[in-house]
Motif scaffolding. Structure first.
Motif, PDB file in Angstrom:
ATOM      1  N   PHE A 655     -13.315 -56.094 -31.272  1.00  0.00           N
ATOM      2  CA  PHE A 655     -12.012 -56.712 -31.519  1.00  0.00           C
ATOM      3  C   PHE A 655     -11.608 -56.552 -32.984  1.00  0.00           C
ATOM      4  O   PHE A 655     -10.444 -56.277 -33.300  1.00  0.00           O
ATOM      5  N   LEU A 656     -12.569 -56.726 -33.891  1.00  0.00           N
ATOM      6  CA  LEU A 656     -12.274 -56.528 -35.313  1.00  0.00           C
ATOM      7  C   LEU A 656     -11.868 -55.079 -35.588  1.00  0.00           C
ATOM      8  O   LEU A 656     -10.977 -54.812 -36.406  1.00  0.00           O
ATOM      9  N   GLY A 657     -12.512 -54.134 -34.898  1.00  0.00           N
ATOM     10  CA  GLY A 657     -12.142 -52.734 -35.068  1.00  0.00           C
ATOM     11  C   GLY A 657     -10.716 -52.468 -34.615  1.00  0.00           C
ATOM     12  O   GLY A 657      -9.943 -51.778 -35.301  1.00  0.00           O
ATOM     13  N   LYS A 658     -10.355 -53.010 -33.458  1.00  0.00           N
ATOM     14  CA  LYS A 658      -8.975 -52.849 -32.979  1.00  0.00           C
ATOM     15  C   LYS A 658      -7.997 -53.534 -33.919  1.00  0.00           C
ATOM     16  O   LYS A 658      -6.900 -53.011 -34.188  1.00  0.00           O
ATOM     17  N   LEU A 659      -8.387 -54.703 -34.426  1.00  0.00           N
ATOM     18  CA  LEU A 659      -7.525 -55.431 -35.359  1.00  0.00           C
ATOM     19  C   LEU A 659      -7.320 -54.635 -36.643  1.00  0.00           C
ATOM     20  O   LEU A 659      -6.205 -54.610 -37.194  1.00  0.00           O
ATOM     21  N   LEU A 660      -8.358 -53.954 -37.099  1.00  0.00           N
ATOM     22  CA  LEU A 660      -8.244 -53.149 -38.314  1.00  0.00           C
ATOM     23  C   LEU A 660      -7.262 -51.997 -38.117  1.00  0.00           C
ATOM     24  O   LEU A 660      -6.379 -51.762 -38.955  1.00  0.00           O
ATOM     25  N   ILE A 661      -7.402 -51.274 -37.014  1.00  0.00           N
ATOM     26  CA  ILE A 661      -6.519 -50.127 -36.760  1.00  0.00           C
ATOM     27  C   ILE A 661      -5.080 -50.585 -36.557  1.00  0.00           C
ATOM     28  O   ILE A 661      -4.136 -50.033 -37.146  1.00  0.00           O
ATOM     29  N   VAL A 662      -4.878 -51.618 -35.723  1.00  0.00           N
ATOM     30  CA  VAL A 662      -3.529 -52.110 -35.449  1.00  0.00           C
ATOM     31  C   VAL A 662      -2.901 -52.675 -36.718  1.00  0.00           C
ATOM     32  O   VAL A 662      -1.718 -52.422 -37.014  1.00  0.00           O
ATOM     33  N   GLY A 663      -3.681 -53.442 -37.504  1.00  0.00           N
ATOM     34  CA  GLY A 663      -3.145 -54.022 -38.731  1.00  0.00           C
ATOM     35  C   GLY A 663      -2.757 -52.964 -39.749  1.00  0.00           C
ATOM     36  O   GLY A 663      -1.690 -53.046 -40.370  1.00  0.00           O
ATOM     37  N   SER A 664      -3.594 -51.938 -39.893  1.00  0.00           N
ATOM     38  CA  SER A 664      -3.296 -50.882 -40.862  1.00  0.00           C
ATOM     39  C   SER A 664      -2.050 -50.103 -40.466  1.00  0.00           C
ATOM     40  O   SER A 664      -1.147 -49.874 -41.287  1.00  0.00           O
ATOM     41  N   VAL A 665      -1.974 -49.683 -39.196  1.00  0.00           N
ATOM     42  CA  VAL A 665      -0.805 -48.927 -38.733  1.00  0.00           C
ATOM     43  C   VAL A 665       0.439 -49.809 -38.744  1.00  0.00           C
ATOM     44  O   VAL A 665       1.538 -49.352 -39.090  1.00  0.00           O
ATOM     45  N   GLY A 666       0.280 -51.089 -38.391  1.00  0.00           N
ATOM     46  CA  GLY A 666       1.430 -52.002 -38.400  1.00  0.00           C
ATOM     47  C   GLY A 666       1.990 -52.213 -39.798  1.00  0.00           C
ATOM     48  O   GLY A 666       3.211 -52.229 -39.994  1.00  0.00           O
ATOM     49  N   ILE A 667       1.117 -52.376 -40.786  1.00  0.00           N
ATOM     50  CA  ILE A 667       1.574 -52.534 -42.175  1.00  0.00           C
ATOM     51  C   ILE A 667       2.282 -51.264 -42.656  1.00  0.00           C
ATOM     52  O   ILE A 667       3.330 -51.326 -43.313  1.00  0.00           O
ATOM     53  N   LEU A 668       1.722 -50.093 -42.308  1.00  0.00           N
ATOM     54  CA  LEU A 668       2.357 -48.829 -42.677  1.00  0.00           C
ATOM     55  C   LEU A 668       3.748 -48.716 -42.040  1.00  0.00           C
ATOM     56  O   LEU A 668       4.712 -48.307 -42.707  1.00  0.00           O
ATOM     57  N   ALA A 669       3.863 -49.088 -40.758  1.00  0.00           N
ATOM     58  CA  ALA A 669       5.164 -49.040 -40.077  1.00  0.00           C
ATOM     59  C   ALA A 669       6.148 -50.021 -40.701  1.00  0.00           C
ATOM     60  O   ALA A 669       7.339 -49.713 -40.856  1.00  0.00           O
ATOM     61  N   PHE A 670       5.669 -51.202 -41.093  1.00  0.00           N
ATOM     62  CA  PHE A 670       6.541 -52.204 -41.705  1.00  0.00           C
ATOM     63  C   PHE A 670       7.129 -51.685 -43.021  1.00  0.00           C
ATOM     64  O   PHE A 670       8.337 -51.776 -43.258  1.00  0.00           O
ATOM     65  N   PHE A 671       6.284 -51.119 -43.871  1.00  0.00           N
ATOM     66  CA  PHE A 671       6.773 -50.614 -45.153  1.00  0.00           C
ATOM     67  C   PHE A 671       7.695 -49.404 -44.969  1.00  0.00           C
ATOM     68  O   PHE A 671       8.635 -49.210 -45.743  1.00  0.00           O
ATOM     69  N   PHE A 672       7.434 -48.597 -43.942  1.00  0.00           N
ATOM     70  CA  PHE A 672       8.266 -47.410 -43.732  1.00  0.00           C
ATOM     71  C   PHE A 672       9.650 -47.783 -43.209  1.00  0.00           C
ATOM     72  O   PHE A 672      10.675 -47.356 -43.758  1.00  0.00           O
ATOM     73  N   PHE A 673       9.697 -48.584 -42.134  1.00  0.00           N
ATOM     74  CA  PHE A 673      10.986 -48.884 -41.501  1.00  0.00           C
ATOM     75  C   PHE A 673      11.826 -49.867 -42.313  1.00  0.00           C
ATOM     76  O   PHE A 673      13.023 -50.001 -42.059  1.00  0.00           O
ATOM     77  N   THR A 674      11.218 -50.580 -43.263  1.00  0.00           N
ATOM     78  CA  THR A 674      11.995 -51.460 -44.146  1.00  0.00           C
ATOM     79  C   THR A 674      12.325 -50.785 -45.478  1.00  0.00           C
ATOM     80  O   THR A 674      12.756 -51.456 -46.419  1.00  0.00           O
ATOM     81  N   HIS A 675      12.114 -49.443 -45.545  1.00  0.00           N
ATOM     82  CA  HIS A 675      12.495 -48.640 -46.721  1.00  0.00           C
ATOM     83  C   HIS A 675      11.781 -49.116 -47.997  1.00  0.00           C
ATOM     84  O   HIS A 675      12.383 -49.156 -49.066  1.00  0.00           O
ATOM     85  N   ARG A 676      10.511 -49.477 -47.888  1.00  0.00           N
ATOM     86  CA  ARG A 676       9.777 -49.957 -49.052  1.00  0.00           C
ATOM     87  C   ARG A 676       8.807 -48.922 -49.597  1.00  0.00           C
ATOM     88  O   ARG A 676       8.100 -49.199 -50.559  1.00  0.00           O
ATOM     89  N   ILE A 677       8.750 -47.737 -48.976  1.00  0.00           N
ATOM     90  CA  ILE A 677       7.932 -46.647 -49.498  1.00  0.00           C
ATOM     91  C   ILE A 677       8.872 -45.682 -50.216  1.00  0.00           C
ATOM     92  O   ILE A 677       9.681 -45.004 -49.584  1.00  0.00           O
ATOM     93  N   LYS A 678       8.800 -45.625 -51.512  1.00  0.00           N
ATOM     94  CA  LYS A 678       9.778 -44.879 -52.306  1.00  0.00           C
ATOM     95  C   LYS A 678       9.763 -43.386 -52.001  1.00  0.00           C
ATOM     96  O   LYS A 678      10.804 -42.728 -52.044  1.00  0.00           O
ATOM     97  N   LEU A 679       8.591 -42.827 -51.687  1.00  0.00           N
ATOM     98  CA  LEU A 679       8.505 -41.393 -51.428  1.00  0.00           C
ATOM     99  C   LEU A 679       9.318 -40.976 -50.208  1.00  0.00           C
ATOM    100  O   LEU A 679       9.863 -39.871 -50.164  1.00  0.00           O
ATOM    101  N   VAL A 680       9.387 -41.858 -49.196  1.00  0.00           N
ATOM    102  CA  VAL A 680      10.117 -41.529 -47.958  1.00  0.00           C
ATOM    103  C   VAL A 680      11.218 -42.551 -47.698  1.00  0.00           C
ATOM    104  O   VAL A 680      11.574 -42.819 -46.550  1.00  0.00           O
ATOM    105  N   GLN A 681      11.759 -43.117 -48.776  1.00  0.00           N
ATOM    106  CA  GLN A 681      12.749 -44.178 -48.625  1.00  0.00           C
ATOM    107  C   GLN A 681      14.007 -43.691 -47.919  1.00  0.00           C
ATOM    108  O   GLN A 681      14.611 -44.407 -47.119  1.00  0.00           O
ATOM    109  N   ASP A 682      14.413 -42.461 -48.207  1.00  0.00           N
ATOM    110  CA  ASP A 682      15.626 -41.915 -47.599  1.00  0.00           C
ATOM    111  C   ASP A 682      15.368 -41.299 -46.232  1.00  0.00           C
ATOM    112  O   ASP A 682      16.315 -40.920 -45.535  1.00  0.00           O
TER     113      ASP A 682
END
Length: 758
Positions: A655-682
């Protein structure tokens, strides 16, 4: 002399403990047993036959089920009518066929496209309405009637038009206008049969061939609604606050607003769905990229676990703690940043439910709630790690053994894709059958009128409406299309067919999952019971196990999945009853229902646990479902301490392993779709609701990670059950050596006397 600290009578706890210690008979040594039995016979044949019959019935429901339609009139044969008073039943491309099935008569367009008062789709290709995609209401004020809320149908004539009106105009004004083309423009909003432009306006309005007036409108969900706007707090349509109703009266535009609101009662949720659909159309490829990242991360994690099980488990634990810690830090920073901002101190209770979830992110209370939840999860995980640190070492050894097994059967990592594909087929068949069943109805016509009438709301037949007494007693009554339904035997039992559809979905979905579990269990049991690993393993253990499961144990898998499906259907029924009783004041009924929901939830969890272990015994011994379930249950009860220590600790680590993968990908998706990653902001697409792709990525990532970790979970469960059997069957002597790996023997301080290690 009896000790004063001992009870005079045996307590229930002692009975329970003695039951656990003496549950079943331990397995005895069998010199011929060398792993999964190949010489086996078919089990639970009756359940196999029932499954085949049920599948045939399921196909019948979807394709060849027949029923009688009560047809009003065949397509093209229109009864005599005055204007739109009597409306013919137009069959859309069926030719009036009297027999059919949900797939031949069901039409999903009924839940998407608007229909006019004849029951015809607006904008349907191959019909006179092909170039008329919008629905126009003769008098939208009548949509303010309570009838709209009861039957979702306005009591006014509705026709399909090519475009919505863009000006104020009455029929009397258009008829007497000297401006060329005014009457021709108005004609497009009249009945298609209306051709006589020289007919007296009084007769035209009396026969309801044309609306009394048209107003500027805009299309919304393919329906023409008044172009209402507010200017300095004043409601206006166009540039007017009043309008001529076509009968010489000036009326306030607020009446149009009320009618539009009631006509729009069903469309509000559709607008939300359309915005969500738009978000999917512009972000689907980024969602796929996110899911691919989750798949790659899961695969890399599993491969690394194969070689670095111990290190990866501890890295996983530390990473989960760090991810949760960052989540707490981020929530605190957002909470502190909103301090002093206008409107940020509004409570969630005062704000209520909002369809735009971004509103909640501007409240301090939202981030405070997130921070508290993450803190609780963090503390719980740390406490569990402190108290289970010794058990984790044992679990790591079991995971290492599972890693070796998967390393010798690498095809097992791809097998979840097969299970996923079969589940998708089940879901697709269930969903399509449900939609076609829901829309395999006939056009139902009802009596609509403006004045009081005893026949109001009753069903009517368009072809005989003029010959009844309704038109004599209620001169303004009309026989209009109301909705799609039916009164035949097929329609009366439609709810039964829907129930059967849901039941078969649960049964087949559980069967597919059971087939995957039994296949993996058979393959991993071949690894464990090979004395010289991997030399004594069969050439293709996964395919061999799959073939044995289908050839001999389809009935047993059907039996186990049937029991689980029955419980799940009962749970769905209880949820439906709970939804219906929410508005009721019967507290006793709600209490009983809540107790039943809790009991059946526990029962479902227990049956899933029992089925999983029964399938392992089926894969190994080839016994029927009941025997396998009993043997597995008693085997676990005789080793209940080991079950709690080893099996559940490994589940927690996975369960911790699944939580790690889901949490990491979820945080990456959050920063991307909310335009908070400057390299791919546009690069990130503009969205109505950025939580739509984020939630999709999170849910999809969990399912992908669960698919990969389910292989490890099944491997651990299989090896664990085989390990318990090994301890009961053998004692490490030359005649009865242990089959477990050297690491497990070393961990448990077991040795094979007189024989080299396996």
């Amino acid at each position: 002399m009896r000790s004063p600290f001992l009870p005079s009578q045996p307590s229930p706890q002692l009975f329970f403990c003695s039951f656990l210690l003496s549950a079943g008979t331990p397995q005895k040594y069998d010199p011929t047993f060398k792993g999964p039995i190949y010489d086996r016979g078919c089990t639970d044949i009756i359940c196999c036959v029932l499954l085949v019959i049920a599948i045939v019935g399921y196909v019948v429901v979807g394709i060849v089920g027949t029923y009688r339609h009560r047809l009003g009139v065949r397509a093209g044969k229109k009864p005599r009518a005055e204007g739109y008073r009597v409306l013919p039943l137009i069959r859309m491309g069926t030719g009036g066929s009297p027999r059919g099935s949900p797939w031949t008569h069901g039409d999903p367009r009924k839940v998407i496209y608007p229909t006019d008062s004849r029951g015809q789709f607006c904008g349907q290709q191959g019909t006179p309405n092909e170039k008329k995609p919008f629905l126009f209401y003769f008098d939208i004020v009548k949509c303010a009637s309570p009838l709209v809320l009861l039957e979702f149908q306005c009591p006014t004539t509705q026709i399909c038009v090519s475009k919505c009106p863009d000006r104020y105009l009455t029929y009397l004004g258009a008829y007497g206008s000297r401006t060329p083309g005014e009457l021709e423009y108005y004609q497009q909003f009249c009945l298609p049969e209306f051709k006589n432009l020289q007919k007296a306006p009084i007769e035209v309005l009396k026969d309801k061939e044309c609306p009394a007036m048209v107003i500027p409108s805009t299309p919304l969900a393919r329906r023409c609604f008044p172009a209402i706007r507010a200017k300095k707090g004043v409601i206006m349509v166009g540039n007017e606050t009043t309008y001529d109703d076509g009968h010489g009266r000036r009326r306030n535009v607020t009446e149009l607003l009320e009618g539009a609101k009631k006509a729009n009662v069903v469309l509000e949720t559709r607008q939300l769905a359309m915005k969500i659909f738009e978000d999917y159309t512009v972000s689907w490829y980024w969602i796929i990229i996110g899911l691919v990242i989750a798949m790659v991360a899961s695969f890399i994690f599993i491969v690394l676990l194969r070689f670095l099980a111990g290190i990866m488990v501890w890295v996983m634990i530390v990473m989960v703690i760090l991810v949760l810690g960052y989540g707490i830090f981020h929530c605190y920073m957002e909470y502190a940043k909103l301090k002093g901002e206008a409107g940020s101190d509004v409570s969630l209770k005062d704000l209520g439910f909002q369809t735009d979830l971004r509103v909640y992110l501007h409240l301090r209370q939202t981030w405070l709630a997130f921070m508290i939840i993450l803190c609780i999860v963090e503390v719980v995980i740390i406490l569990l790690l402190i108290f289970l640190r010794k058990r984790i070492l044992i679990a790591i050894a079991l995971i290492k053994e599972a890693s070796r097994a998967i390393g010798h059967i690498m095809m097992s990592l791809l097998f979840p894709f097969c299970t996923f594909f079969l589940l998708c087929l089940c879901i697709a068949y269930w969903a399509s059958t449900a939609v076609f069943l829901s829309t395999s109805n006939e056009a139902v016509y009802k009596v609509f009128n403006e004045t009081a009438c005893q026949f109001s709301g009753q069903t009517c037949k368009p072809e005989t409406f003029n010959t009844t007494n309704v038109t004599k007693l209620c001169p303004d009554a009309q026989c209009l299309f109301a909705f799609y339904g039916g009164e035949t035997a097929y329609h009366k039992y439609l709810i039964v067919l829907q129930f059967f559809n849901v039941f078969m979905f649960f049964w087949l979905a559980n069967f597919v999952i059971a087939l995957g579990q039994v296949t993996l269990a058979g393959a991993f049991a071949s690894y464990y019971w090979a004395f010289k690993k991997p030399d004594d393993m069969p050439a293709f253990p996964l395919f061999s196990a799959f073939g044995r499961a289908l050839r001999y144990h389809t009935g047993s898998l059907a039996f186990g999945s049937l029991i689980l499906a029955i419980v799940q259907v009962i749970r769905v029924t209880l949820e439906y009853l709970d939804h219906r009783l929410k508005a009721a004041d019967n507290k006793f009924a709600k209490f009983v229902l809540s107790c039943l929901k809790c009991c059946f939830w526990c029962l479902e969890k227990f049956i899933k646990f029992l089925n999983r272990n029964a399938y392992i015994m089926i894969a190994v011994y080839g016994t029927n479902f009941c025997t396998s379930a009993r043997n597995a249950f008693f085997l676990l009860m005789r080793n209940i301490i080991r079950v709690a220590v080893l099996d559940k600790v490994t589940d927690f680590l996975f369960f911790l392993g699944k939580l790690l993968i889901v949490g990491s990908v979820g945080i990456l998706a959050f920063f991307f779709f909310t335009h908070r990653i400057k390299l791919v902001q546009d690069t990130a697409p503009p969205l109505n609701y950025y939580w739509v792709p984020i939630l999709t990525v999170i849910v999809g990532s969990y399912l992908i990670a669960h698919g990969f970790f389910s292989v490890y979970g099944m491997c651990v469960d299989t090896l664990f059950l085989c390990f318990l059997e090994d301890l009961e069957r053998n004692d490490g002597s030359a005649e009865k050596p242990y089959f477990m790996s050297p690491d497990l023997k070393k961990l448990l301080k077991k040795t094979n006397k007189g024989q080299p290690d396996a």
